[in-house]
Design a protein around this motif. Structure first.
Motif, mmCIF file in Angstrom:
data_model
loop_
_atom_site.group_PDB
_atom_site.id
_atom_site.type_symbol
_atom_site.label_atom_id
_atom_site.label_comp_id
_atom_site.label_asym_id
_atom_site.label_seq_id
_atom_site.Cartn_x
_atom_site.Cartn_y
_atom_site.Cartn_z
ATOM 1 N N GLY A 55 0.033 10.157 11.441
ATOM 2 C CA GLY A 55 -1.098 11.052 11.655
ATOM 3 C C GLY A 55 -2.283 10.258 12.144
ATOM 4 O O GLY A 55 -2.165 9.060 12.442
ATOM 5 N N CYS A 56 -3.437 10.926 12.216
ATOM 6 C CA CYS A 56 -4.626 10.234 12.692
ATOM 7 C C CYS A 56 -5.884 10.852 12.087
ATOM 8 O O CYS A 56 -5.882 12.008 11.657
ATOM 9 C CB CYS A 56 -4.702 10.258 14.213
ATOM 10 S SG CYS A 56 -4.702 11.893 14.946
ATOM 11 N N ILE A 57 -6.914 10.037 12.042
ATOM 12 C CA ILE A 57 -8.245 10.468 11.625
ATOM 13 C C ILE A 57 -9.212 9.937 12.680
ATOM 14 O O ILE A 57 -9.288 8.730 12.918
ATOM 15 C CB ILE A 57 -8.623 9.918 10.234
ATOM 16 C CG1 ILE A 57 -7.658 10.455 9.170
ATOM 17 C CG2 ILE A 57 -10.072 10.271 9.896
ATOM 18 C CD1 ILE A 57 -7.856 9.865 7.790
ATOM 19 N N LYS A 58 -9.912 10.859 13.322
ATOM 20 C CA LYS A 58 -10.830 10.476 14.397
ATOM 21 C C LYS A 58 -12.198 10.099 13.833
ATOM 22 O O LYS A 58 -12.731 10.790 12.979
ATOM 23 C CB LYS A 58 -10.972 11.645 15.375
ATOM 24 C CG LYS A 58 -11.740 11.284 16.627
ATOM 25 C CD LYS A 58 -11.468 12.302 17.713
ATOM 26 C CE LYS A 58 -12.288 12.109 18.945
ATOM 27 N NZ LYS A 58 -12.251 10.835 19.569
ATOM 28 N N GLU B 207 -3.435 14.306 1.365
ATOM 29 C CA GLU B 207 -2.244 14.885 1.988
ATOM 30 C C GLU B 207 -1.136 13.832 2.139
ATOM 31 O O GLU B 207 0.041 14.130 1.958
ATOM 32 C CB GLU B 207 -2.638 15.459 3.356
ATOM 33 C CG GLU B 207 -1.517 16.002 4.185
ATOM 34 C CD GLU B 207 -1.977 16.436 5.559
ATOM 35 O OE1 GLU B 207 -1.114 16.505 6.455
ATOM 36 O OE2 GLU B 207 -3.188 16.682 5.762
ATOM 37 N N TYR B 208 -1.505 12.615 2.474
ATOM 38 C CA TYR B 208 -0.518 11.555 2.716
ATOM 39 C C TYR B 208 -0.176 10.735 1.481
ATOM 40 O O TYR B 208 0.795 10.001 1.473
ATOM 41 C CB TYR B 208 -0.967 10.658 3.862
ATOM 42 C CG TYR B 208 -0.753 11.327 5.190
ATOM 43 C CD1 TYR B 208 0.482 11.264 5.833
ATOM 44 C CD2 TYR B 208 -1.755 12.089 5.776
ATOM 45 C CE1 TYR B 208 0.697 11.909 7.029
ATOM 46 C CE2 TYR B 208 -1.546 12.741 6.978
ATOM 47 C CZ TYR B 208 -0.321 12.647 7.596
ATOM 48 O OH TYR B 208 -0.102 13.289 8.784
ATOM 49 N N LEU B 209 -0.969 10.867 0.439
ATOM 50 C CA LEU B 209 -0.648 10.162 -0.800
ATOM 51 C C LEU B 209 0.166 11.063 -1.705
ATOM 52 O O LEU B 209 0.872 10.650 -2.567
ATOM 53 C CB LEU B 209 -1.927 9.699 -1.523
ATOM 54 C CG LEU B 209 -2.675 8.551 -0.866
ATOM 55 C CD1 LEU B 209 -3.951 8.255 -1.647
ATOM 56 C CD2 LEU B 209 -1.810 7.299 -0.789
ATOM 57 N N GLN C 33 8.749 3.675 5.783
ATOM 58 C CA GLN C 33 8.436 4.860 4.981
ATOM 59 C C GLN C 33 6.966 4.943 4.545
ATOM 60 O O GLN C 33 6.538 5.975 4.027
ATOM 61 C CB GLN C 33 9.338 4.910 3.738
ATOM 62 C CG GLN C 33 10.811 5.040 4.070
ATOM 63 C CD GLN C 33 11.123 6.271 4.910
ATOM 64 O OE1 GLN C 33 10.585 7.344 4.677
ATOM 65 N NE2 GLN C 33 11.985 6.105 5.899
ATOM 66 N N ILE C 34 6.201 3.879 4.748
ATOM 67 C CA ILE C 34 4.785 3.884 4.359
ATOM 68 C C ILE C 34 4.007 4.650 5.425
ATOM 69 O O ILE C 34 4.054 4.289 6.602
ATOM 70 C CB ILE C 34 4.232 2.450 4.220
ATOM 71 C CG1 ILE C 34 5.030 1.668 3.173
ATOM 72 C CG2 ILE C 34 2.743 2.482 3.855
ATOM 73 C CD1 ILE C 34 4.754 0.185 3.171
ATOM 74 N N PRO C 35 3.285 5.707 5.044
ATOM 75 C CA PRO C 35 2.524 6.461 6.035
ATOM 76 C C PRO C 35 1.418 5.616 6.660
ATOM 77 O O PRO C 35 0.715 4.891 5.963
ATOM 78 C CB PRO C 35 1.923 7.623 5.249
ATOM 79 C CG PRO C 35 2.519 7.586 3.890
ATOM 80 C CD PRO C 35 3.158 6.271 3.700
ATOM 81 N N PRO D 241 0.822 -1.213 0.000
ATOM 82 C CA PRO D 241 0.000 0.000 0.000
ATOM 83 C C PRO D 241 0.859 1.268 0.000
ATOM 84 O O PRO D 241 2.025 1.248 0.409
ATOM 85 C CB PRO D 241 -0.774 -0.107 1.318
ATOM 86 C CG PRO D 241 0.180 -0.832 2.221
ATOM 87 C CD PRO D 241 0.868 -1.842 1.327
ATOM 88 N N ASP D 242 0.246 2.366 -0.443
ATOM 89 C CA ASP D 242 0.890 3.680 -0.375
ATOM 90 C C ASP D 242 0.510 4.398 0.912
ATOM 91 O O ASP D 242 1.144 5.381 1.293
ATOM 92 C CB ASP D 242 0.453 4.523 -1.575
ATOM 93 C CG ASP D 242 0.904 3.888 -2.878
ATOM 94 O OD1 ASP D 242 2.115 3.886 -3.130
ATOM 95 O OD2 ASP D 242 0.045 3.374 -3.627
ATOM 96 N N LEU D 243 -0.550 3.915 1.573
ATOM 97 C CA LEU D 243 -1.048 4.498 2.818
ATOM 98 C C LEU D 243 -1.792 3.408 3.581
ATOM 99 O O LEU D 243 -2.502 2.597 2.977
ATOM 100 C CB LEU D 243 -1.999 5.665 2.520
ATOM 101 C CG LEU D 243 -2.720 6.313 3.695
ATOM 102 C CD1 LEU D 243 -1.737 6.977 4.658
ATOM 103 C CD2 LEU D 243 -3.741 7.331 3.190
#
Length: 117
Positions: free
Chosen positions: A98-101, A115-117, A75-77, A46-48
């Motif tokens: 990072g996080c997503i609630k 943003e992360y991709l 290195q994978i977010p 995966p990329d993320l």
């Protein structure tokens, strides 16, 4: 095409994420339990990664720690994806990117993913 791996044991969340992510023209895969996170990530490429804290077997915290400690996956977010009140604190503790609630606003979710991709 970019790819997101969702690690979450909630079937409704998985279905919702598949709909949202596919509409973004991003490839999607998921796992509802984690026994070998490194093997899964190396296979899926995966990329993320979206990681629920309460994923069965090893749990999200340990999964993130393992990924960030491995030179092949560091290195994978990884975004923690959970409803806990201490999500940002846990994110910093385990080294997530990072996080997503949960619950989340779909528009904000899409911006965060881009943003992360």
């Amino acid at each position: 095409m970019k790819k997101i791996l969702l690690c979450d044991d909630d079937g409704d969340i998985t279905t919702l994420m598949q709909i949202i992510i596919s509409a973004m023209k991003i490839s999607f895969s998921s796992s509802n339990r984690i026994t070998d996170i490194t093997g899964l990530v190396l296979m899926e490429k995966p990329d993320l990664i979206l990681m629920d804290l309460w994923i069965p077997d090893i749990g999200g915290k340990e999964a993130v720690r393992e990924l960030k400690a491995n030179e092949q996956t560091t290195q994978i977010p990884v975004l923690l994806f959970s409803a806990t009140d201490k999500l940002e604190e846990i994110c910093a503790e385990v080294g997530a990117d990072g996080c997503i609630k949960k619950p989340f606003d779909v528009k904000d979710f899409k911006l965060r993913v881009k943003e992360y991709l």
